[in-house]
Design a protein around this motif. Structure first.
Motif: not given
Lengths: 480, 101, 201, 658
Positions: B21-28, B31-32, C19, C98, D634, D637
């Protein structure tokens, strides 16, 4: 208790991994030469050392043809299967090196060539890998080097490609790794051979297989895991694109083939592999439809690659022995026609322009008829028209799909082929349509004649495989 | 007194998908990359737990190798992030969309 | 038993913290806690050596790299600027997908539970660390690494080499070399000469 | 003997290579080389007459491609006939071309292509196996692509070439499919092998194979609904039209069906299907021929119509009749095209019959040649088409298809009408070449601007004559071939006098096997009555044409009539029954828009209510495709995650099911 640190492996084990080792060591030699030689000599020395290393590795690999050997307790199996894939990687790497003369700055070229060789090492390790660990490490060695290579151009798009590739590929590696963890949990072993009779929960095992396949499908850029491919292909430097279009796929295909043919329990074969065939089918359509509106050759070849890999994987549907042969045959054919097209683009590139835009091809038929003719030939091959290897490869795949009861794949293959003709003919038309309004680009002398060698060899091979397809196929051994 | 291994696996699954979820949602991008580290570590946890189940230290070795790979990947990833964003106004993966179609 | 649940809660909470933070520095802190909890979980699974590795390499080295890069890219602690969000509605479908994937994974795993860990071996909580016959000890680990798993171990050498060379190349591309004394700007332009001009062999 | 066969096959190719190698320096020499090699091949084919008509024909194994797959050449009566036409008529057309292309800059390239085409066509007909046939089939398509697009500086020519090629690829796919199914079912790729195993084929499979083969035939032979490329293909030089679109390539479909006669004999539904499609094509082509003004397009539609006859004949099982019509058609249609070429040449590239008229005084030779061809094509008693068309039409009755018989007879009347309309418009009445376009009701040509995807063309390119300056080709160069063809157009039909005992029937012997026909007693009326009926219909057609265009009164009023007709031409004719538009709407545009969707989607707000921008009609597929390539990591992904979620769900379910 005395710890017995006796290494249980002998020289035969080391001999089995000699081909990838030689390539990896050649990369070190490239680095050393880069440090010691004067700046002028760096380019040619790096390429020369690389090619020599690859050829030596190929010769060593061929020595093992008749002596399959299970090395390092089952971590690496050297035999006909591995050697074929190693051979494809080696040939593809040599062609890519031929295109690399103008690639990267003087102070980067040594490192870049070394990275390319290490990447090839990773793919060769995947070719023989028979344990989950080795597959993972081979894949990571292959990918890590490619992340760096993608960013090696003085363009923002190259760095963008590197970042995209890194993030998405790492995510896919995460899926792959988690799948491997589940497979390890289901079998209690990291050996692929242990997959044949998993003692634990069927669901755990199956989900492990699924996530494992996701990771490899990403590398094979099968739809819907293909999304990264067009962007990365377009952004990455030309030789890198050419390299990854074949080498990554050869490595991942070896892993998939070994997994599908040698590892899985016989009784679950069909059910576990169905998603793979579906993904292949989607790729044939998505790849060809996506190619329709492209105006950048690298991007077009990316979509083409998606479709071609769909064909290749479709050849293995039903996991018939012949299907594997045909998949390997088509992979070889794809290598030649694809790298041939890339080499043509290389010959068209000049300062600050990779020559991959459609506009560079406008009127090429009159400026450089030989080159345009060869490009046409490669495009015809990619579209699968006779008398090329692409044509015969598709025929073989159709035959095996029909024979194993996957006629629907055959139908989709034909549909995809019909669509692709449109896409490829756009370039052909651009080359031969003489219209006013397109700037008359000056004839341009490439930095090196090496790509010409690549173009010529690829053309000969594409034609030769098209005329005598079974010459190599007869010696393609089956997976062991 | 000991815990069902399934709990370990479930825990690792939770952590894995938090990473996804972090990979998809975060833009920094940083943090990815951290989210990707989370995914790798979740897989590591599963491997260690399974190694304990089977009493097979191959799982441990695997984790060790994954740690090495993750280190290499982090180094390369951070280098690329620096290369991409060093002179950028915004450190944001959404800004990196010059290639599309 | 309760230790596991305590660690599980810490692990999940710190992962979510990682995250969700706005500033990557806080994320690093979250990740640090996460890795420490993970190391503790490794200890409960008889993987002492890995627990130590986790602390030393991950928490010590890799997270330091992150901190360095954060420092390089920003003023150090200030929040990173973000551009316009071009996919503002991705969160819901992303989380939904997810959850679906997660749900099926748990469903699959829960089909046939493993049952509790067998208390079969001397739990060498930091005891017998060098004994190769104790599962999970350094000795056990080391012997395996240098005997049966020798090939994967050797391959990591190449991977680290790739990391070193790759980072040097990319960083060399990204970080402009300082223009000192005799390197005047013109000279640098000359260095960046179009690569294709190199003399043919 | 078999060496001769090899020579026949390779001579034209050698000619092509020589022209290619020696290049433009040859200029007109290229034409001589090309014609000589092809005519020599003709002679060598003729020499092998005896061997070919002997039992089993002449055979030469070429190469063992894969163990068990021996590729070879086969000269039996069927391929002998086709080879003779290809090399004989082809040779004449090549000689004619020397004159026609006398001052074209690219004459060497032209002859290289032409020779290559002849080679490809010979590959197709001489092959003794499916693989060679398929290769020839593909090469022919490629060669025609080059030839149609020969004047590549005309956007319409390039577009026509592309269209022809793409439609031909559709056909290739059909053939490929049939090849597979045949190989899978019979385990053989040679014709002999397949036919000896034909019991393995039956029912649905056989029909599917025949259907797939017929898709190929329909594409190559311009059968409905794949006919749209043929009229456009007239953008090529006129000799190309004569060679490819009259005598040889378009009849490849007829060859294919005749070659696979044993399969057709065994599949009544396939015969029915092909017969009906042929009849529809014949009728449709004739109707469209009524309303054309371009002389080459009139001939193109007449070709389509006549091939409809042939397909109808061979499809229904009357192979001798269908092939006979191919034989006679090769002469009269090539003759008609070459005569049209004479006119176009004389009138400096004017192809519009509205701007002709009164040419019988100016070009008497062309008039007589055209008259011979016209009388032959409409089946005027005594001319070659009379024998072949009657045989085909009557065969419909013999095979129990009275409806097709009616269509065939009706088409004959329409053919007579539009062919004489063309004849009257070109050779009678006043010469209208000096009149203004508007006076004749000629609208600006829509076709030139039809494809908006073509890059802009400089006006100078459009106005530059494709054949820049007329040189002084000796008149006999162009007239002699026309004369020979006209002669044969008159006499070729006499080989079939005597029905089943004629030389023609005996020539083929038992090659085709026997398609079941209905008993003679149940046929509604006799052949002579049928002949009379058809002749009467033809006469009506001629009379109507005469009244409307040919009578002295009509000749005087021709300008007014033409203007009225031009302006009042129903849209359905102008659009050729909307086949192009239908294909465009059903196939091309969706494919293109899907491609655009996938590729061009730069708007990243799909998930942000961007759906409103997308017509819902485009469907969820388009939305998904658009979402795929936003360029945003994103979204990529997420796509991968969606795929993964599907995988996990599937595997969790099958895993728990075990």
């Amino acid at each position: 208790m005395t710890p017995h640190l006796i290494v249980p492996f002998g020289s035969a084990d080391w001999a089995a991994v000699a081909p990838p080792t030689v390539v990896g060591v050649a990369a070190l030699v490239v680095i050393l030469a880069d440090l010691m030689l004067p700046r002028r000599a760096r380019r040619i020395s790096a390429i020369a050392i690389g090619i020599v290393g690859l050829i030596v590795a190929g010769i060593i690999a061929l020595q093992g043809w008749h002596h399959p050997y299970v090395a390092f307790g089952g971590a690496f199996i050297e035999g006909g299967f591995a050697i074929v894939f190693e051979g494809i990687v080696i040939v593809a790497a040599i062609f890519s090196l031929c295109m690399s003369y103008g690639f990267a700055r003087d102070d980067q070229i040594g490192g870049a060539i070394a990275l390319m060789l290490w990447s090839a090492t990773g793919a060769m390790l995947m070719a023989g890998a028979a344990s989950l660990m080795m597959i993972f490490l081979g894949l990571e060695l292959l990918s890590l080097a490619l992340y760096c290579l993608c960013g090696l151009a003085a363009r923002a798009s190259a760095r963008e490609a590197a970042l995209k590739y890194l993030i998405l590929s790492s995510t896919a590696s995460g899926f792959l790794l988690y799948g491997m963890a589940l497979l390890f949990g289901a079998t209690g072993s990291v050996a692929l051979a242990a997959l044949a009779n998993p003692p634990i929960s069927a669901a755990l095992f199956d989900i492990g297989c699924g996530m494992f396949l996701v990771g490899l499908c990403f590398k094979l850029s099968l739809a819907p895991f293909h999304v990264w491919t067009p962007d990365v292909f377009e952004g990455a430097p030309l030789p890198v694109t050419a390299f990854m279009s074949v080498v990554t796929k050869a490595g991942a295909l070896a892993a998939v083939a070994r997994f599908a043919y040698a590892a899985l329990p016989q009784r679950d074969h069909a059910a576990i592999l169905i998603p793979l065939w579906i993904v292949a089918a989607i790729s044939m359509i998505v790849g060809n439809v996506g190619a329709l509106a492209q105006t950048d050759i690298k991007r077009l070849l990316a979509y083409s690659g998606i479709a071609q890999l769909g064909y290749i994987v479709a050849a293995m549907a039903g996991t018939s022995a012949l299907g594997l042969r045909y998949a390997i045959f088509y992979l070889g054919a794809y290598m030649f026609m694809n790298l041939g097209a890339f080499a043509v683009v290389t010959l068209l590139s000049r300062e600050n322009d990779e020559g991959s835009r459609l506009a560079s091809f406008a009127g090429l038929g009159y400026r450089q008829p030989v080159l345009a003719g060869l490009m046409t030939f490669f495009l015809l091959a990619l579209a699968g028209l006779p008398p090329t290897a692409g044509f015969i490869g598709k025929i073989l795949i159709l035959a095996t799909d029909v024979n194993t009861g996957y006629a629907w794949l055959a139908v989709l293959l034909i549909v995809g082929t019909a669509i692709s003709v449109y896409a490829y003919f756009k370039i052909v038309r651009a080359m031969y349509a003489r219209t006013i309004g397109t700037p008359v680009l000056p004839r341009f002398v490439p930095a090196s004649a090496l790509p010409w060698v690549g173009v010529a060899l690829c053309a000969i091979a594409t034609l030769g495989l098209g005329l005598y397809p079974f010459a190599p196929s007869d010696i393609l051994p089956l997976v062991r | 007194m000991s815990v069902d291994v399934t709990n370990y696996i479930a825990l690792s699954a939770v952590m894995f998908f938090i990473g996804v979820a972090g990979v998809i949602v975060r833009r920094n991008p940083l943090i990815v990359l951290m989210a990707i580290e989370l995914m790798f570590n979740a897989a590591n946890l599963a491997l260690v737990a399974f190694a304990r189940v089977w009493v097979n230290n191959a799982g441990h070795i695997f984790v060790f190798l994954v740690v090495t790979v993750a280190a290499a990947e982090a180094a390369i990833g951070l280098a690329i992030v620096v290369a991409v964003f060093r002179r950028a106004e915004n450190v944001d993966v959404d800004e990196v969309a010059g290639l599309h179609g | 038993m309760s230790l596991f649940y305590l660690l599980a809660v810490i692990l999940i909470a710190s992962a979510i913290f990682t995250i969700t933070q706005k500033s990557p520095v806080y994320s690093v802190v979250g990740l640090l806690v996460n890795f420490l909890a993970l190391a503790a979980l490794y200890f409960t699974l008889n993987a002492e050596f890995l627990g130590v590795i986790q602390i030393v390499i991950y928490s010590g080295a890799i997270l330091m790299l992150f901190v360095f890069v954060i420092a390089l890219l920003s003023s150090g602690v200030g929040p990173f600027r973000a551009g316009p969000n071009r996919l503002p509605r991705i969160a819901a479908p992303a989380l939904l997908t997810t959850l679906v994937a997660f749900g099926f994974l748990i469903f699959g795993i829960a089909q046939r539970p493993f049952g509790p860990l067998p208390p079969h071996r001397p739990t060498s909580f930091l005891g017998n660390v060098g004994d190769p016959n104790v599962f999970g000890s350094v000795g056990d680990f080391g012997v395996a690494l240098f005997t049966v798993q020798l090939l994967p171990f050797e391959v990591t050498a190449f991977i680290l080499m790739v990391a070193v060379i790759g980072v040097v190349l990319i960083a060399g591309d990204a970080v402009p070399q300082p223009t000192l004394g005799r390197h005047r700007p013109q000279k640098r332009a000359a260095e960046r000469e179009p690569i294709l001009k190199a003399p043919a062999p | 003997m078999s060496g001769l066969l090899l020579a026949v096959w390779l001579l034209p190719f050698a000619g092509a290579l020589a022209i290619w190698a020696l290049g433009p320096q040859l200029r007109r020499g290229a034409g001589w080389i090309g014609s000589a090699t092809v005519l020599l091949a003709f002679v060598l084919t003729l020499v092998q007459w005896g061997a070919a008509t002997a039992s089993g024909g002449a055979h030469r194994a070429l190469v063992t491609w894969i163990p068990g797959f021996t590729l070879g050449l086969l000269l039996d009566p069927l391929s002998l006939l086709w080879s003779l036409i290809i090399t004989g008529v082809g040779g004449l057309i090549l000689v004619y071309s020397i004159g026609y292309m006398w001052s074209d800059r690219a004459i060497a390239r032209f002859f290289a292509y032409m020779n290559f085409f002849v080679f490809a066509m010979l590959t197709l007909v001489l092959s003794d196996n499916l693989v060679g046939l398929l290769v020839g089939w593909g090469l022919v398509g490629l060669a025609s692509y080059f030839l149609i697009g020969f004047w590549f500086d005309r956007p319409s020519a390039v577009e026509a070439a592309r269209k022809a090629f793409v439609i031909n690829v559709v056909g290739d796919v059909g053939i490929m499919f049939a090849v597979f199914a045949l190989y899978k079912a019979t385990g053989s790729i040679t014709f002999a092998g397949i036919f000896s195993q034909r019991d393995a084929l039956s029912g649905g499979l056989l029909f599917m194979i025949c259907g797939a083969l017929f898709v190929g035939c329909a594409a190559k032979s311009a059968q409905v609904p794949l006919q749209t490329w043929l009229p456009d293909a007239m953008e090529g030089p006129t000799p190309v039209s004569a060679l490819i679109h009259a005598a040889t390539m378009v009849t490849a479909g007829v060859y294919l069906i005749a070659r696979f006669a044993p399969l057709w004999n065994a599949s009544p539904p396939a015969r029915e299907l092909v017969g009906v499609v042929g009849a529809v094509t014949a009728l449709l082509g004739a109707i469209l021929g009524i309303a054309q003004w371009d002389i080459k397009r009139i001939l193109a539609y007449s070709t389509m119509s006549q091939i409809g006859y042939m397909i109808m004949g061979v499809g229904i099982g009357a192979y001798q009749a269908g092939v006979l019509h191919f034989f006679t058609h090769a002469f009269f249609k090539a003759g008609l095209f070459l005569t049209a070429g004479l006119l176009i040449h004389e009138l400096h590239d004017e192809q519009d019959v509205r701007k002709m008229g009164g040419l019988s005084r100016r070009m008497p030779f062309a008039f007589y040649a055209m008259l011979a061809g016209t009388l032959a094509i409409i089946g005027f008693p005594g001319f070659s088409g009379y024998f072949s068309k009657d045989a085909v039409v009557y065969a419909m009755l013999e095979h129990g298809q009275p409806a097709l018989y009616a269509v065939g007879a009706l088409t004959a009347a329409i053919t007579a009408y539009y062919m004489f309309r063309m004849l009257f418009l070109t050779f009678f009445g006043p010469y209208r070449g000096e009149l203004e376009d508007a006076e004749l009701g000629i609208l600006p040509d829509r076709r030139a601007h039809r494809d908006e995807h073509m890059p802009p063309v400089h006006p100078a390119e459009l106005t530059r004559p494709a054949v820049p300056v007329h040189g002084h080709a000796p008149a006999w160069l162009m007239n002699l071939p026309v004369a020979i063809l006209a002669l044969f157009a008159v006499i070729a039909g006499y080989v079939a006098i005597g029905g089943a005992t004629s030389p023609w029937w005996r020539f083929f012997g038992g090659l085709f096997g026997a398609a079941p026909a209905v008993a003679a007693s149940t046929v509604a009326f006799s052949e002579s009555l049928s002949t009379l009926l058809v002749s009467a219909l033809v006469a009506i057609g001629i009379i109507v044409a005469f009244v409307r265009y040919g009578s002295p009164a009509a000749q005087l009023a021709s300008v007014e009539r033409i203007r009225a007709e031009s302006l009042g031409r129903p849209a359905i004719f102008a659009h050729a029954f909307y086949f192009d538009d239908a294909i465009d709407a059903l196939v091309v545009r969706p494919a293109r828009s899907v491609g655009t969707f996938i590729a061009r989607f730069v708007d990243p707000h799909v998930l942000d209510g961007g759906v409103r921008d997308v017509a819902w009609g485009a469907g969820a597929l388009g939305v998904i495709f658009r979402a795929l390539q936003t360029g945003l990591v994103r979204s990529y992904a997420l796509t991968i995650l969606v795929g993964t979620a599907c995988f996990i769900a599937y595997f969790a379910l099958i895993g728990s099911a075990r």
